[in-house]
Write an enzyme that holds these catalytic residues in place. Sequence first.
Site, PDB file in Angstrom:
ATOM      1  CG  ASP A   1      -5.506 -32.961   2.716  1.00  0.00           C
ATOM      2  OD1 ASP A   1      -5.892 -33.514   3.745  1.00  0.00           O
ATOM      3  OD2 ASP A   1      -5.972 -31.886   2.278  1.00  0.00           O
TER       4      ASP A   1
ATOM      5  CE1 TYR B   1      -4.092  -1.502  -0.335  1.00  0.00           C
ATOM      6  CE2 TYR B   1      -3.496  -2.809   1.572  1.00  0.00           C
ATOM      7  CZ  TYR B   1      -4.329  -2.563   0.503  1.00  0.00           C
ATOM      8  OH  TYR B   1      -5.388  -3.374   0.274  1.00  0.00           O
TER       9      TYR B   1
END
Lengths: 360, 611
Positions: free
Chosen positions: A245, A97
């Site tokens: 996983d 930013y």
Amino acid sequence: MKEAAVTKERLLGLAETLYDQFQEGIVPHLSLPSRTKRNIEYDQDGEVWVYGDQESIRSVKTVRGAKSVLKTTYLVELLINEHLKNNRGSTLREIYYISENWDVAKFGEQAESDRLVEDLEILTSLLREDFHVRPEEDGATVFGPLTISEKTRRGEKTIHCQEDVGEAGYQIPFNVDNVEFKDHDAKFVVAIETGGMHARLIENGFDQEHQAILVHLKGQPARSTRRMIKRLNEELSLPVVIFTDGDPWSYRIYASIAYGAIKSAHLSDYLVTPAAQFLGVQPTDIVNYDLSTDKLTDQDLQALRSELSDPRFATDYWKEQIQLQLKLSKKAEQQAFAGKGLDFVTRVYLPERLSEMGMI
Amino acid sequence: MEIAEELAKHQKAISVAEFFEKNRQILGFDSAPRALITTVKEAVDNSLDACEESDILPDIFVQIMRRGEGFRVVVEDNGPGIVGSEVPRVFAKLLYGSRFHTLKQSRGQQGIGISAGVLYSQLTTGRPTAVTTRIGPTHGAGRWELMINTATNEPEILKTEETDWDRPHGTRVELEMEGSYVRSRRQSIYGYLKNVAIVNPHARITLVEPDGNVEVFERATDKLPRPSYEIKPHPWGMELGGLIKMLRYTDKKKLRVFLQGTFSSVGAIISSEICERAQLDPEMAPQDLTHAEATRLLAAFKQMRLKSPPTDCLSPIGEDLIRAGLEKEYRVDFVSTATRPVAVYSGNPFQVEVGLAYGGELKADGKVDVLRFANRVPLLYQQGGCAMTHAIENVSWKTYSLSQPGGGVPTGPVALIVHIASTNIPFTSESKDAVADVPEIVAEVELGLKEVGRKLRRYLSKKSALSERKEKEEIIRKLLPRISKKLAELLAREEPDINPVVAKIMGNLLVKRSIVSENGEAFVTLQVANYGDSACAFKLHETVSVEARSTEPPARVIPLGDGYDHLWKVSLRPGEGQSISYTVPSEGVSFSEPVVEGVASELVSGAKVVG
């Protein structure tokens, strides 16, 4: 961490290099190791993967290169004149930013500013903590029989990571080197990919029963999480297993912990735990435990094939597992064990795997 | 009862309807959207073939309407019409057609096409197909309502009548069927007709969609394609079964005469040579050849050195018309085309044409659009299994300035057209979706692609030279000054001289003055360097308020009112540099910017330019 003066000196050194190139009539450029899987090599001493000697040159000859050099000078200015001078810091997102005011040097997306911060780390051989740049909190946590003390802005706090914390666990701070390990009663560390499985292990009392420290990775682990795992392994001599996983993306999570990430191979010495072992879900588990599965998508298949050419996975174990998975064309989530009953994972699977691996 | 007898009880002929039902996919009726597309495709193919055979510029009208759950498909043309007695069999008998037994470049080949649509229509809605046709202004128009007797594969005429029709000649077919209409995807009726329009720029095609939207694909030329004509089969293209059939049914009495009259590239001498090689009596009756003898005959065919089959029987689209077709359907920046000479595979002549469109409205991200055509018919399905696609994948497109991540079909704002014309297109299946990987065809397509690729590369490199210049100007004007300013601020030093870097990046002539003062003397050095890629000769002026001493090399000095102009003639080859030096007092001397005379101003850094 390095002193602010050293950091400033190295950043100015970078500016000086570019300045001198102008003076000498050399087209200004920066060279960086190229950050691709083709340019990582195994470092025998550290047992980790680091960048090789292929370099990519960022030269002002092209608009892209010139913009990147300009952004580098703006960023160096920010780090010296705002961060180091005033002893302040910004998050990676804030830097993105801040660049809104930099006109043509504005970053197109946060990934670009993140990458440039990493480039500066490589160019100066420093860490982003030295620049007072911090990541967003990612919420990764530790839960288990471990007492730590953390230096915070409000003084030093001593915390027992089972008794003094809620069910969510102790949140890993962005600068792990502010943490000191006081005491522990653990036999090993289990790092877990998903929140669901992490909660399952806590609910089933796995940490108590097996004297395990549970680290929740929250997907691809942040640097702080990887640093925490490395310190648990090295300072407390605890073996580490990784439980994810059973799909190609999860193997990359394991690789980033045990071998080093391609994007941050310059920090491998600092972040990587070569002793970490892959627990599962292995493709062989899919067969042995007859887990419910999903079909591999095209992206999954591509990722698996890409791993076959990834030097980090060039071991017999991974080749066998990946080939098997390609043959099965299936993947399984950690939580697929729930199909066998909620206790199956802690009663059957983990004890079996851990004794196979010689942990219990 | 014996097993064989038991089995025999279960054996029976299956009806065409059953065959169709079990083999929808090979005929192109395997999904609801596809059934509509295939029906339109078969009807439009027939219309275009009929018009071309009769030298008529095709004007084809296609309308799709919703009818309850299903659709009504209307395809109407201005073709020659169909003689009344033929109508029932053309539309309502499978495997009936005029082109099955001929070797000629045409869209339809097997005679399955439109009658499969008729069968699908009656299977899904139970309704007959209506055909209206008229063969000329002096004849009346006739209207038939037809169905196929699925047990016998014979047409059933439900109704036939005279009717009024405003077309002087032509055919209109109306079918009702289940289906689903898609618009957006490439695999749609709209996409199909758009592609037809590209390779048939002599046709006007009007499409009325179910929502009433009208699309007109206007014609881009009034020139009909060169007519293709029928050729005799070439011995190399023969297979044993076909040869045996021809031997049995020929009306020729002698093998020698049969060979000479049935095949192309076979004359009297070759004919007797074949017989000799096959150890057959040239005078024997073709009907008397045994299976073994026919096999020997075929083997002899393959051993013979023969002329290629005639190649002017094909009708390519032509480079101009491919270009016209592409430009009328796409807004693009650049088109290149290539037409390969006629080549032969297994005795079948074929010709490859390739077109490439670049830029404009084509999307830059993602794979290039591949448009495949066989005998002017667009192929919409099974792109991955087609020889044309394989040829595209075989070409290394990086050579031609297109990226090809991971090999395969390249990416970029490109549409690639590949057209194969042949008397016998080797499709991979009856649904005619993909061309088989015949090595000769793949090789020819690759050559065509490389030809258009080279033209693309030339176009792009010209374009990039321009944009490179622009890009460099952005660096020079906007970025370098900011970088040097920032660096100077950070280091608290003077801004560095960026001219040498500018000259290097732009390939310019650099002039750089540096001064070293010592003991009241200023030793001045002018560095000139040519970073360009051509030699340059120029005059270098240095105007100083006093006359310089020890000029090296010596300068011509011209006194001016308020100072002296020192002049050197310099000529530099690419990459060459020269150093000029002189001495002046270090105090009280003023310089002006060095001046270069005789080089374009945008090619000089570090000096003013005059002349």
